[in-house]
Enzyme design. Structure first.
Site, PDB file in Angstrom:
ATOM      1  N   THR A  20       0.914  -1.356   0.062  1.00 25.30           N
ATOM      2  CA  THR A  20       0.191  -0.056  -0.046  1.00 25.30           C
ATOM      3  C   THR A  20       0.989   1.278   0.141  1.00 25.30           C
ATOM      4  O   THR A  20       2.085   1.216   0.354  1.00 25.30           O
ATOM      5  CB  THR A  20      -0.957   0.121   1.257  1.00 25.30           C
ATOM      6  OG1 THR A  20      -0.079   0.240   2.240  1.00 25.30           O
ATOM      7  CG2 THR A  20      -1.733  -1.227   1.507  1.00 25.30           C
ATOM      8  N   ASP A  21       0.284   2.289  -0.187  1.00 28.73           N
ATOM      9  CA  ASP A  21       0.915   3.439  -0.101  1.00 28.73           C
ATOM     10  C   ASP A  21       0.944   3.955   1.297  1.00 28.73           C
ATOM     11  O   ASP A  21       0.154   3.427   2.056  1.00 28.73           O
ATOM     12  CB  ASP A  21       0.099   4.781  -0.968  1.00 28.73           C
ATOM     13  CG  ASP A  21       1.162   5.893  -1.152  1.00 28.73           C
ATOM     14  OD1 ASP A  21       2.167   5.944  -0.416  1.00 28.73           O
ATOM     15  OD2 ASP A  21       0.809   6.792  -2.212  1.00 28.73           O
ATOM     16  N   TRP A  22       1.685   4.798   1.995  1.00 26.61           N
ATOM     17  CA  TRP A  22       1.697   5.165   3.241  1.00 26.61           C
ATOM     18  C   TRP A  22       0.538   5.792   3.889  1.00 26.61           C
ATOM     19  O   TRP A  22       0.177   6.754   3.644  1.00 26.61           O
ATOM     20  CB  TRP A  22       3.003   5.848   3.469  1.00 26.61           C
ATOM     21  CG  TRP A  22       4.371   5.255   3.865  1.00 26.61           C
ATOM     22  CD1 TRP A  22       5.285   5.350   4.687  1.00 26.61           C
ATOM     23  CD2 TRP A  22       4.882   4.141   2.683  1.00 26.61           C
ATOM     24  NE1 TRP A  22       6.368   4.494   4.291  1.00 26.61           N
ATOM     25  CE2 TRP A  22       6.224   3.680   3.429  1.00 26.61           C
ATOM     26  CE3 TRP A  22       4.353   3.620   1.711  1.00 26.61           C
ATOM     27  CZ2 TRP A  22       6.917   2.532   2.627  1.00 26.61           C
ATOM     28  CZ3 TRP A  22       5.211   2.733   1.215  1.00 26.61           C
ATOM     29  CH2 TRP A  22       6.422   2.195   1.600  1.00 26.61           C
TER      30      TRP A  22
END
Length: 748
Positions: free
Chosen positions: A677-679
């Site tokens: 995932t993105d952060w």
């Protein structure tokens, strides 16, 4: 350079004192890595300067450029003291140094003289980054900027050069039409060597060869995405369908007249002639050969772009579509080079989501007469050849991006179809299954797998739900000077995990200066895959030397709107350009043993409320425009990692979109690397794993126990859990970090 070297030596000397005082083994290992820190080298700084010179775009030149050596220059604009070398957030890189424009001009031998009336250099800047889009009026010039330009004109300069230092597009219609403005240079975020690089072009030391990666229209309202780009917090309807960028302006009646500079535009200090174009078919590839001759008086490079068009057929198509491109070496006056470029004929296919071919949900090469064109910008092209093609069904993967439907979609004649497309395939995870766990008599360590004494399956069999959640959830950084964290860590079984680092413009290391490259859009503007690979390799070298295992780059999202705050991280409005340039960057990074991460999968084209909105996209547009750069890059370079986006895609969070990840990325394209995932993505961890997204970044205290409970309750299928663990551990096993760990253990 001297101060940076001294600073580094002081840090290492201080750490040496600490180590001699006696520290824990873990802290000693962590600090010893700092002694390996490698900041910017002269070679990598020179490459940053070259990327800018190759990718910045000379939009206008009435003959004023290049300037004579030793001429007097007066520099104006707020960017004189606020020169923007890079953007913010994940693209932020801490440079070893930054060369400002006045300094660069002085280095090149120009005389800085505010009282002179020879040449005015007017710098105009726009900052941006992941924090959000600038004001929606940012495409237009501010009143203060227009006043300053008027004041400069009133001073009576012989020539005025405007330098656009911005990560988002700016209106240029008034600059193009104003005879008082002698030249316009679009530089984007120029990197650490920006001041020297600007001077290179103004002096003629570098002959500009960059091309626009995004159409510059007169106003934001001229872009089809503008009407509803920020319509709602929770949704973004992609009603422009496949007609994005030049596909819109060159196809829709009347749109062409609203373009100031077309896609692919870029001037040079010399002239070139294209001759002897040949089109040939070699199996499934269409090959184009063309001779490029420098007909001017100075040396230069020339990129050649290859487009296709089709007449007839059942489906609608854009008037022109980029298929491939190439670039000459530096040609002296009178010299020539024959470029050979090819592309897979399957790139001509469209995805039939309306049933026009008679087989809905299929990839189809439409019947009709195809033309292949070569040239520069999308309007400066000549036909190489034509051929007839009967309709051909290539495959029928069906629909994967249900359930949301688009209220209407743009047609080639400028009208809209009001009836929504109906999608068929259910997009969701599989049914609940019990989660088994086998406990071996003796614990299996990951080194046992690496040395062939045990299988990876046996290693995974022994893991508890808590162990698995630990592997699949982000951790704090293994090395303290990197701020993006790690994953895959399971110390009790000997998994070292891997350390990540931002980003697309270079390796970000807090506290030490590294090589800061120009914006990724500038790199793409060079239209040079070899240069992209060299840039990727330089980033990979710096990552490897500094103990980074996974570089979070490159980004390939499409510039759908001219002021999206992350456009400078991406590669323009064309999926073919983005895919092939990204492939070069990925090959370069991974040639140094560092995993590349292509991002953000997918349809991440707005920053404001990006964690809350869903992109509502027709399946054809999704596959042909927004997924295509990922598909091309993955096929050409095999990145080890993919990062999913913050936004949703047709009602499902990108990181938990089973149809996009398991259905297309893994099922159709065969990607078997790690998906993260993105952060801080807000989707549910167990749903992400059930959808083929392996890792939750960063450390999410709420996600880990939820994943454990979902496994214990049989909510998430163990096949997906095991597949995720296997992919992460395979990445760890192949990392330099784990190999170093094995060597260290072997010496004990």
């Amino acid at each position: 350079h001297g101060m940076e070297t001294l600073r580094r030596e002081v840090i290492i000397l201080g750490l040496g004192c600490l180590l001699s005082a006696g520290l824990s083994a873990e802290t000693e290992h962590d600090l010893s890595l700092v002694a390996r820190l490698d900041t910017c080298s002269a070679e990598r700084a020179a490459l940053s300067r070259r990327v800018w010179g190759e990718g910045s775009v000379l939009l206008k030149n009435d003959g004023a450029l290049p300037l004579a050596k030793g001429s007097k220059v007066a520099v104006f604009g707020p960017a004189v003291g606020e020169w923007l070398s890079c953007g913010g957030m994940s693209a932020r890189v801490n440079p070893a140094y930054t060369v400002l424009v006045p300094e660069g001009l002085a280095n090149a031998g120009f005389v800085l003289d505010d009282a002179s009336r020879e040449t005015a250099v007017y710098l105009v800047s726009r900052n941006c980054g992941r924090g959000g889009e600038p004001d929606l009026s940012a495409y237009e010039w501010k009143d203060a900027e227009m006043k300053m330009l008027a004041d400069i004109k009133a001073m009576g300069f012989k020539r005025i050069v405007v330098v656009l230092n911005t990560g988002v597009a700016l209106a240029t219609r008034h600059l193009a039409k104003d005879p008082s403005v002698s030249a316009v240079l679009q530089v984007g975020f120029a990197g650490m060597e920006g001041g020297n690089a600007v001077a290179d072009i103004l002096s003629g030391a570098v002959n500009p060869s960059g091309r626009l990666v995004q159409t510059l229209a007169e106003r934001t309202a001229d872009y089809p995405a503008d009407a509803n780009w920020q319509e709602g917090v929770n949704y973004v309807p992609y009603e422009d369908d496949i007609f994005v960028g030049y596909r819109y302006f060159e196809t829709i009646p009347g749109a062409a007249s609203r373009v100031t500079y077309p896609f692919g535009w870029g001037l040079s200090y010399t002239t070139f002639a294209l001759s002897d174009p040949v089109l040939a078919r070699e199996g499934d590839r269409l090959a184009v050969r063309v001779k490029v001759t420098n007909t001017g008086k100075v040396a230069g490079r020339r990129s050649v772009l290859v487009y296709s068009s089709v007449d007839g057929g059942k489906a609608e198509h854009a008037a022109r579509e980029l298929r491939t491109f190439g670039k000459t070496r530096l040609l002296e006056p009178g010299a020539d080079e024959t470029l050979e470029m090819s592309f897979d004929r399957r790139q001509l296919a469209y995805f039939d989501d309306e049933g026009t071919s008679g087989r809905i949900g299929s990839w189809v090469i439409d019947g009709g007469e195809y033309s292949i064109w070569v040239g520069g910008d999308v309007r400066d092209i000549v036909r190489v050849g034509t051929f007839r093609q009967e309709q051909e069904i290539l495959s029928t993967p069906g629909f994967k991006l249900e359930p949301s439907r688009l209220a209407r979609r743009l047609r080639a004649d400028g009208s809209y179809t009001e009836c929504p497309v109906t999608y068929g395939l259910k997009n969701g995870p599989p049914s609940p299954v019990a989660y088994p766990k086998a406990v071996p008599p003796q614990p299996i360590h990951l080194r046992d797998v690496a040395e062939g004494r045990q299988t990876l399956d046996a290693f995974i069999d022994q893991l508890s739900a808590e162990d698995i959640a630990t592997i699949l959830c982000g951790h704090r950084s293994i090395i303290q000077y990197s701020d993006t964290g790690s994953f895959g860590v399971l110390e009790k079984y000997g998994s070292t995990g891997v350390q990540t680092a931002d980003g697309p413009l270079g390796v970000r290391i807090d506290g030490l200066g590294t090589t800061q490259f120009p914006g990724t859009d500038v790199l793409a503007g060079a239209f040079d895959q070899e240069l992209a690979e060299a840039c990727g390799k330089a980033i990979g070298v710096e990552a490897r030397l500094n103990g980074i295992d996974v570089q979070l780059a490159p980004g390939v999202n499409i510039n759908r709107h001219p002021i999206c705050a992350r456009n400078f991280e991406f590669m323009g409005e064309d999926p073919c350009l983005a895919g092939f340039i990204a492939a070069g960057v990925i090959r370069g990074i991974q040639s140094e043993g560092v995993a590349a991460t292509i991002k953000h999968f997918a349809a991440n084209n707005r920053v404001n409320a990006c964690g809350e909105n869903t992109s509502i996209v027709g399946e054809r547009a999704a596959r042909e425009i927004y997924l295509r750069p990922f598909e091309l890059a993955i096929a050409a370079s095999a990145p080890k990692c993919v990062m999913t986006a913050y936004n949703g895609l047709n009602g499902r969070a990108a990181g938990a979109n089973w149809g996009a990840i398991e259905g297309i990325l893994r099922g159709e394209w065969g990607f078997d690397g790690v998906v993260m995932t993105d952060w801080g993505a807000q989707s549910i961890f167990w749903w992400e794993v059930a959808s083929g997204n392996d890792v939750k970044m960063p450390d999410d205290a709420g996600g880990r126990p939820k994943l454990v409970r979902s496994m214990q309750q049989g909510i998430v299928d163990p096949r997906y859990v095991r597949a995720s663990v296997r992919r992460v551990l395979s990445l760890v096993l192949g990392s330099q970090r784990f190999r170093d760990f094995m060597k260290k253990e072997g010496m004990k």
